[in-house]
Design a protein around this motif. Sequence first.
Motif, PDB file in Angstrom:
ATOM      1  N   LEU A 120       0.827  -1.210   0.000  1.00 48.79           N
ATOM      2  CA  LEU A 120       0.000   0.000   0.000  1.00 48.79           C
ATOM      3  C   LEU A 120       0.861   1.259   0.000  1.00 48.79           C
ATOM      4  CD1 LEU A 120      -2.742  -1.267   2.451  1.00 48.79           C
ATOM      5  CD2 LEU A 120      -2.969  -0.911  -0.015  1.00 48.79           C
ATOM      6  N   LYS A 170       4.073   8.174   6.419  1.00 48.35           N
ATOM      7  CA  LYS A 170       3.961   7.656   7.788  1.00 48.35           C
ATOM      8  C   LYS A 170       3.404   6.243   7.724  1.00 48.35           C
ATOM      9  CE  LYS A 170       0.962   7.421  11.118  1.00 48.35           C
ATOM     10  NZ  LYS A 170       1.447   6.134  11.651  1.00 48.35           N
ATOM     11  N   PRO A 171       4.300   5.241   7.834  1.00 44.60           N
ATOM     12  CA  PRO A 171       3.798   3.869   7.911  1.00 44.60           C
ATOM     13  C   PRO A 171       3.279   3.608   9.308  1.00 44.60           C
ATOM     14  CG  PRO A 171       6.199   3.879   8.068  1.00 44.60           C
ATOM     15  CD  PRO A 171       5.775   5.314   7.936  1.00 44.60           C
ATOM     16  N   GLY A 196      -6.651   3.322   5.402  1.00 46.54           N
ATOM     17  CA  GLY A 196      -6.883   2.892   6.776  1.00 46.54           C
ATOM     18  C   GLY A 196      -8.369   2.782   7.045  1.00 46.54           C
ATOM     19  N   GLU A 205     -11.912  11.685   9.954  1.00 52.43           N
ATOM     20  CA  GLU A 205     -11.186  12.738  10.684  1.00 52.43           C
ATOM     21  C   GLU A 205     -10.228  13.464   9.750  1.00 52.43           C
ATOM     22  OE1 GLU A 205      -9.194  11.373  14.261  1.00 52.43           O
ATOM     23  OE2 GLU A 205     -10.920  10.116  14.748  1.00 52.43           O
ATOM     24  N   GLY A 236     -14.192  -2.080   4.457  1.00 50.35           N
ATOM     25  CA  GLY A 236     -15.237  -2.728   3.671  1.00 50.35           C
ATOM     26  C   GLY A 236     -15.923  -3.822   4.474  1.00 50.35           C
TER      27      GLY A 236
HETATM   28  P1  NAD Z   1      -6.246   3.151  11.143  1.00 47.64           P
HETATM   29  O1  NAD Z   1      -7.163   4.126  10.509  1.00 47.64           O
HETATM   30  O2  NAD Z   1      -6.332   2.959  12.599  1.00 47.64           O
HETATM   31  O3  NAD Z   1      -4.715   3.533  10.849  1.00 47.64           O
HETATM   32  C1  NAD Z   1      -4.210   3.690   9.541  1.00 47.64           C
HETATM   33  C2  NAD Z   1      -3.035   4.659   9.581  1.00 47.64           C
HETATM   34  O4  NAD Z   1      -3.510   5.939   9.989  1.00 47.64           O
HETATM   35  C3  NAD Z   1      -1.942   4.276  10.584  1.00 47.64           C
HETATM   36  O5  NAD Z   1      -0.687   4.639  10.049  1.00 47.64           O
HETATM   37  C4  NAD Z   1      -2.280   5.145  11.787  1.00 47.64           C
HETATM   38  O6  NAD Z   1      -1.171   5.405  12.621  1.00 47.64           O
HETATM   39  C5  NAD Z   1      -2.777   6.413  11.113  1.00 47.64           C
HETATM   40  N1  NAD Z   1      -3.684   7.220  11.927  1.00 47.64           N
HETATM   41  C6  NAD Z   1      -4.481   6.818  12.952  1.00 47.64           C
HETATM   42  N2  NAD Z   1      -5.173   7.871  13.444  1.00 47.64           N
HETATM   43  C7  NAD Z   1      -4.827   8.947  12.716  1.00 47.64           C
HETATM   44  C8  NAD Z   1      -5.208  10.323  12.731  1.00 47.64           C
HETATM   45  N3  NAD Z   1      -6.104  10.775  13.590  1.00 47.64           N
HETATM   46  N4  NAD Z   1      -4.660  11.160  11.815  1.00 47.64           N
HETATM   47  C9  NAD Z   1      -3.780  10.692  10.906  1.00 47.64           C
HETATM   48  N5  NAD Z   1      -3.349   9.411  10.840  1.00 47.64           N
HETATM   49  C10 NAD Z   1      -3.876   8.540  11.728  1.00 47.64           C
HETATM   50  O7  NAD Z   1      -6.471   1.789  10.365  1.00 47.64           O
HETATM   51  P2  NAD Z   1      -5.800   0.378  10.668  1.00 47.64           P
HETATM   52  O8  NAD Z   1      -6.553  -0.297  11.751  1.00 47.64           O
HETATM   53  O9  NAD Z   1      -4.355   0.532  10.790  1.00 47.64           O
HETATM   54  O10 NAD Z   1      -6.064  -0.395   9.281  1.00 47.64           O
HETATM   55  C11 NAD Z   1      -7.126  -1.252   9.071  1.00 47.64           C
HETATM   56  C12 NAD Z   1      -8.202  -0.548   8.276  1.00 47.64           C
HETATM   57  O11 NAD Z   1      -7.678  -0.113   7.030  1.00 47.64           O
HETATM   58  C13 NAD Z   1      -9.344  -1.483   7.930  1.00 47.64           C
HETATM   59  O12 NAD Z   1     -10.559  -0.793   8.094  1.00 47.64           O
HETATM   60  C14 NAD Z   1      -9.117  -1.796   6.460  1.00 47.64           C
HETATM   61  O13 NAD Z   1     -10.268  -2.162   5.744  1.00 47.64           O
HETATM   62  C15 NAD Z   1      -8.533  -0.502   5.970  1.00 47.64           C
HETATM   63  N6  NAD Z   1      -7.759  -0.707   4.740  1.00 47.64           N
HETATM   64  C16 NAD Z   1      -8.256  -0.209   3.565  1.00 47.64           C
HETATM   65  C17 NAD Z   1      -7.568  -0.443   2.386  1.00 47.64           C
HETATM   66  C18 NAD Z   1      -8.074   0.063   1.055  1.00 47.64           C
HETATM   67  O14 NAD Z   1      -7.292   0.082   0.104  1.00 47.64           O
HETATM   68  N7  NAD Z   1      -9.336   0.462   0.959  1.00 47.64           N
HETATM   69  C19 NAD Z   1      -6.376  -1.171   2.417  1.00 47.64           C
HETATM   70  C20 NAD Z   1      -5.912  -1.651   3.632  1.00 47.64           C
HETATM   71  C21 NAD Z   1      -6.613  -1.410   4.796  1.00 47.64           C
END
Ligand code: NAD
Length: 512
Positions: free
Chosen positions: A158, A176-177, A227, A234, A252
């Motif tokens: 990704l 930011k990973p 994510g 947000e 999804g």
């Molecule tokens: P998450 O939203 O908790 O975190 C994703 C990223 O965002 C991380 O790097 C995290 O540190 C960062 N983050 C968290 N809060 C933030 C904020 N307030 N501001 C900016 N950055 C912030 O998601 P997750 O639990 O890590 O990932 C799983 C989710 O991602 C699942 O819902 C999955 O379906 C989705 N996802 C979607 C795709 C796609 O292509 N549609 C691909 C992979 C995962």
Amino acid sequence: MITDALVARLCDRVAASTADTFNTVDVFTGGTLAKVPRSSPEDVAEAVEAARETQRVWAGVAVADRIAIFERFHGLLLKHAEEIMDVLQSETGKSRRDAFLEVSAPLVTIGYYARKAPKLLAPQRRQGMLPGLVKTSELRVPKGVVGTITPWNYPFALAFMDIIPALIAGNAVVLKPDTQTALCTLYGVDLLYQAGLPQGLLQVVIGDGPVVGTAIVDTADYIGFTGSTRTGREIAARAGRRLVGYSLELGGKNPLLVLADANVQQAAVGAVQTCFSNSGQLCMSPERLFVHTEIYDDFVRRFLDEVKRMNLAAGYDYSADMGSLTSQRQLETVQKHVEDARAKGATVLTGGKAMPELGPFFYEPTVLTDVTPEMLCYDNETFGPVVSIYRVATEAEAIDRANATSYGLNASVFSKSIEHGERVAAQLKAGTVHINDGHVVGLGSADAPMGGMKDSGIGRRNGAEGLLKYTESQNISAQRVPLVTPPRWLPFGWYVKGMQGLLRLIRRTNIR
Ligand code: NAD
């Protein structure tokens, strides 16, 4: 394997000015894998500034020269694929098979944009206001500094599927990973610099999302986020206040439809492959299976046979069909969804428990029936190896129930007739629909954009859209002779009549 020297070399790539660190977990054992640096909001501000400086020069580099770097990167990714998979597996607990698919994805991205980007980014002549008298062009100008924020489930694919088009389009990137999966991403960043990327153009910051992620959203010129839907909202609100653009790839609750005319064995094998890919921690994985009543019993029997045959293991070879979940948090979510469903009357056809004998976060592939709307797993994303099967009386019912969700990321349709599958696909509200497959062929077809409808996202990756979103279009129009301002000696009414005559002529002759 992952040595201290490798970790130190990779961590050197992180923009972090203090000695503060995070511990990451070796998922197969639960032990500590590495200490990675923690960036502060000040580090983000500096990284964005440094990236901005380098971007000014990069924007002037010919697209062909930019692409040459990615061609070399392609070679390095192939050369180092085994070591990248080692790091990826330790950080995520995924099987080697899943790691292989993940490392392959950016290769497809490079191949596609290396071919298409020169034409897509080249200035295009457009029809001017008055043919022959006005010369108009459309330019593609990089956004500047792109902030890329990625999750832990497919951390390598990704990040690079997004960074590659952003950089080829002439931008700098601040990435930011997720902290847990930073090393594999840093491995790729290191290779990209070895391939010749100008120093400073791709910055990596690591830290908690609400701190470091927010600092990116507050300073970058465009945000590419992958994510959860909750975080996506947000980010959209925050970016909206600054009027900067964003694309959001979100969650999804994907449906898989087995139509009455499906090849049942092919559907059972295909469903197992996609539902339990990456232990179900794949945004495109189906979690709801709608099966036509005519073939329901046959499908369920074959599907269960295939699930029970799956090999789960913590290993760095290709023998395991499925690996571990990535974290304790993910394991708890899966347990909560299954226990809730069980308590409210769902039937567990197979699975339904953790497998600590294999590793701390392993969970059995789990198949449920009799799932009802009051259960958590009915319409919330589980993001684990848990699927619910529903019997449907008609195709129309399958389509209605597939669409009865706030999400719209991916869907699958199994039918012996592709044309029939396509007719059903057109009625599904999902950004990608796979026919006789779960998620691979759409993802690999880089010429077509993919992304989410409804709560599953805004914007697309892949295709022309996946590159052009990282640019602003600029309209440059020149009048070859003075047209817009009439000469002083000409009464304005005459000028209006003349112009109207011209507009009529253009309309009639349909000059393009
Ligand atoms: P998450 O939203 O908790 O975190 C994703 C990223 O965002 C991380 O790097 C995290 O540190 C960062 N983050 C968290 N809060 C933030 C904020 N307030 N501001 C900016 N950055 C912030 O998601 P997750 O639990 O890590 O990932 C799983 C989710 O991602 C699942 O819902 C999955 O379906 C989705 N996802 C979607 C795709 C796609 O292509 N549609 C691909 C992979 C995962």
